[in-house]
Design a protein around this motif. Structure first.
Motif, PDB file in Angstrom:
ATOM      1  N   ALA A  96       0.830  -1.208   0.000  1.00 31.47           N
ATOM      2  CA  ALA A  96       0.000   0.000   0.000  1.00 31.47           C
ATOM      3  C   ALA A  96       0.866   1.260   0.000  1.00 31.47           C
ATOM      4  O   ALA A  96       0.550   2.253  -0.668  1.00 31.47           O
ATOM      5  N   LYS A  97       1.984   1.219   0.753  1.00 31.93           N
ATOM      6  CA  LYS A  97       2.887   2.365   0.775  1.00 31.93           C
ATOM      7  C   LYS A  97       3.500   2.618  -0.603  1.00 31.93           C
ATOM      8  O   LYS A  97       3.833   3.753  -0.958  1.00 31.93           O
ATOM      9  N   ALA A  98       3.652   1.533  -1.363  1.00 30.43           N
ATOM     10  CA  ALA A  98       4.225   1.661  -2.709  1.00 30.43           C
ATOM     11  C   ALA A  98       3.162   1.924  -3.760  1.00 30.43           C
ATOM     12  O   ALA A  98       3.442   1.905  -4.960  1.00 30.43           O
ATOM     13  N   GLY A  99       1.902   2.135  -3.306  1.00 32.62           N
ATOM     14  CA  GLY A  99       0.820   2.450  -4.234  1.00 32.62           C
ATOM     15  C   GLY A  99       0.165   1.248  -4.871  1.00 32.62           C
ATOM     16  O   GLY A  99      -0.577   1.381  -5.856  1.00 32.62           O
ATOM     17  N   GLN A 100       0.373   0.063  -4.310  1.00 36.80           N
ATOM     18  CA  GLN A 100      -0.188  -1.158  -4.878  1.00 36.80           C
ATOM     19  C   GLN A 100      -1.258  -1.717  -3.935  1.00 36.80           C
ATOM     20  O   GLN A 100      -0.986  -2.037  -2.780  1.00 36.80           O
ATOM     21  N   ARG A 101      -2.481  -1.793  -4.426  1.00 36.97           N
ATOM     22  CA  ARG A 101      -3.565  -2.357  -3.615  1.00 36.97           C
ATOM     23  C   ARG A 101      -3.474  -3.881  -3.628  1.00 36.97           C
ATOM     24  O   ARG A 101      -3.059  -4.482  -4.613  1.00 36.97           O
ATOM     25  N   THR A 102      -3.940  -4.510  -2.528  1.00 31.93           N
ATOM     26  CA  THR A 102      -3.862  -5.971  -2.392  1.00 31.93           C
ATOM     27  C   THR A 102      -5.245  -6.577  -2.237  1.00 31.93           C
ATOM     28  O   THR A 102      -6.043  -6.133  -1.408  1.00 31.93           O
ATOM     29  N   LEU A 103      -5.516  -7.588  -3.060  1.00 26.62           N
ATOM     30  CA  LEU A 103      -6.701  -8.434  -2.862  1.00 26.62           C
ATOM     31  C   LEU A 103      -6.228  -9.655  -2.097  1.00 26.62           C
ATOM     32  O   LEU A 103      -5.398 -10.436  -2.584  1.00 26.62           O
ATOM     33  N   LEU A 104      -6.721  -9.817  -0.884  1.00 26.94           N
ATOM     34  CA  LEU A 104      -6.369 -10.979  -0.060  1.00 26.94           C
ATOM     35  C   LEU A 104      -7.483 -12.008  -0.168  1.00 26.94           C
ATOM     36  O   LEU A 104      -8.599 -11.780   0.295  1.00 26.94           O
ATOM     37  N   PHE A 105      -7.155 -13.132  -0.790  1.00 25.74           N
ATOM     38  CA  PHE A 105      -8.124 -14.212  -0.944  1.00 25.74           C
ATOM     39  C   PHE A 105      -7.949 -15.200   0.205  1.00 25.74           C
ATOM     40  O   PHE A 105      -6.844 -15.700   0.442  1.00 25.74           O
ATOM     41  N   VAL A 106      -9.037 -15.467   0.923  1.00 30.84           N
ATOM     42  CA  VAL A 106      -9.003 -16.400   2.052  1.00 30.84           C
ATOM     43  C   VAL A 106      -9.921 -17.566   1.728  1.00 30.84           C
ATOM     44  O   VAL A 106     -11.153 -17.439   1.753  1.00 30.84           O
ATOM     45  N   ASP A 107      -9.318 -18.692   1.391  1.00 32.20           N
ATOM     46  CA  ASP A 107     -10.100 -19.886   1.058  1.00 32.20           C
ATOM     47  C   ASP A 107     -10.577 -20.573   2.337  1.00 32.20           C
ATOM     48  O   ASP A 107      -9.874 -20.580   3.351  1.00 32.20           O
ATOM     49  N   GLU A 108     -11.793 -21.122   2.277  1.00 34.69           N
ATOM     50  CA  GLU A 108     -12.393 -21.802   3.434  1.00 34.69           C
ATOM     51  C   GLU A 108     -12.408 -20.877   4.650  1.00 34.69           C
ATOM     52  O   GLU A 108     -12.101 -21.280   5.780  1.00 34.69           O
ATOM     53  N   ILE A 109     -12.805 -19.633   4.456  1.00 32.86           N
ATOM     54  CA  ILE A 109     -12.719 -18.626   5.519  1.00 32.86           C
ATOM     55  C   ILE A 109     -13.531 -19.009   6.749  1.00 32.86           C
ATOM     56  O   ILE A 109     -13.215 -18.606   7.876  1.00 32.86           O
TER      57      ILE A 109
END
Length: 441
Positions: free
Chosen positions: A110-123
């Motif tokens: 995020a600090k580098a300007g890149q958004r993250t999609l965090l995929f959580v399987d079997e949440i």
């Protein structure tokens, strides 16, 4: 915490090309959201996912659907479609350390300007405390959470987490969608060694699971069968997939609900189908009998007083015979209930009477209907002027049995169906007699 630089982070990109020796299901994974089969209600231009992608911004979401419907593929393609970094953890294999690492990397990105999609399987396999751990990172925008679950989110996920994520339902793949998957497999690997009927049987055996279907197709290709199989030969070659059913999870409650609704709706054919689904999946017969007894009281009642007796007799027969012979008695009880006249008048009367009892507290019954076993009780009026109904005209005194200060109530209102039609006539006759003799109903 060690800082991570943008150069250390994997860039947002389309999914990697599968290896040539990868399983068929991997080689046929969709390359774009438009390639996802059977979920057009979400991925199409008017769907929730389609609209988010068009806007270029995702909100956190929970993908809820049966196995093999494309939850993981959809999450990967979502990240690529909006230029987000994709990170994944599995609740089966990951612990607190893995989550901390994922959040730290997302914060650096995020600090580098890149958004993250965090995929959580079997949440749903994360416990409540672990689920709470996602909240600050979702709220701050450190990650856009995409969780995948086969369980009903209402029961499996924290309310706090659900309030911050949109629940999107992926459909079980229908025959058309599964047929399209097989078309893709045959375009890649050549015709399957099946005749037309066997191909349909293979699709039906998948029970809506695209991954399972492709794995079965791969088994057929590997066997190098010289002549097309018919359905019987296919059945001998492949083990049919067991339908999704977990006796303490959502599938259990869905089928029980469907059985109850079909009985209530007087559809004996559908009721028998859901009963068969439950029994063949291994449901405890005595549990089903308890549910049938409940239906007899709740949905039939005095419209057919024999309904309850049929269910109790079925329980006795099942306990006497055991399985599988005793299951015939369960079928008989189920069909009796489904074809019986329906009334919830007794059930509604119970709810109304219970409500009154809680609201009126400790009101005493009228003194004239109280027993007076002692002289003192007689002296204070217990039993005085009690009307003995058997001595009254027509065996009916029409006395007032309600507590002083409480007006007569109507809880039970029989319907004009089945035996309750006769009960209704009796109540109306008694009401007329009360009015004639005491000027009240």
């Amino acid at each position: 915490m060690t800082d991570l630089f943008a150069d250390d982070l994997p860039p947002a990109s389309a999914p990697d090309e599968p290896r040539e020796d990868a399983p068929l299901a991997d080689r046929l994974r969709p390359r774009t959201l438009a390639d996802v089969i059977g979920q057009e209600h979400l991925t199409g231009p008017e769907g929730a996912i389609g609209r988010m992608v068009a806007a270029g911004r995702l909100s956190s979401m929970i993908l809820w659907g049966p196995p093999g419907t494309g939850k993981t593929s959809t999450a990967r393609l979502l990240a690529a479609a909006v230029g987000m970094r994709f990170a994944a953890v599995s609740a089966v294999f990951s612990g607190v350390a893995d989550l901390k690492k994922a959040f730290a990397e997302a914060a650096a990105a995020a600090k580098a300007g890149q958004r993250t999609l965090l995929f959580v399987d079997e949440i749903h396999r994360f416990n409540r405390a672990q689920q709470d751990g996602f909240l600050p990172f979702v709220e701050s925008g450190t990650v856009t959470l995409v969780g995948a679950t086969t369980e009903n989110p209402s029961f499996a996920l924290n309310a706090a987490l659900l309030s911050r994520a949109q629940v999107l339902i992926l459909h079980r793949l229908d025959s058309e969608a599964l047929g399209t998957l097989l078309d893709k497999a045959e375009a890649l690997e050549g015709p399957l060694p099946l005749d037309a009927n066997a191909r349909e049987a293979l699709i039906a055996s998948a029970d809506g699971d695209g991954r399972f279907l492709l794995n079965q197709a791969e088994t057929l290709y590997a066997a190098q069968i010289p002549e097309p199989l018919d359905p019987a030969a296919l059945g001998q070659f492949l083990q049919r997939r067991v339908a999704v059913y977990d006796k303490d999870r959502d599938g259990h409650y869905n089928l029980i609900s469907a059985l109850h609704k079909a009985v209530r709706g007087s559809d004996p054919q559908a009721a028998l189908y859901y009963l068969a689904r439950l029994l063949t999946a291994g449901e405890e017969p005595l549990y089903l009998l308890r549910r049938l007894v409940r239906m007899a009281s709740e949905d039939i009642g005095l419209a057919d007083p024999q309904a309850l007796q049929q269910c109790l007799a079925a329980k006795q027969a099942y306990e006497f015979l055991g399985s599988p012979e005793g299951e015939g008695a369960i079928v008989q009880a189920c069909l009796y209930l489904a074809t019986a006249p329906k009334s919830n008048a007794a059930y509604m009367a119970q709810k109304a009477a219970w409500k009154s009892a809680k609201e009126t507290g400790s009101l005493s019954p009228p003194a004239n209907i109280l027993n007076a076993p002692t002289k003192l009780m007689k002296d204070i009026g217990y039993g005085k002027d009690y009307s003995y109904d058997h001595d009254a005209p027509d065996g009916f005194s029409g006395d007032d049995y309600w507590p002083e200060g409480m007006a007569p109530q109507t809880y039970y209102d029989p319907v004009e169906r089945g035996f309750e039609r006769e009960v209704k006539k009796r109540i109306e006759w008694w009401d007329r007699k009360r009015k004639e003799r005491h000027g009240r109903s």
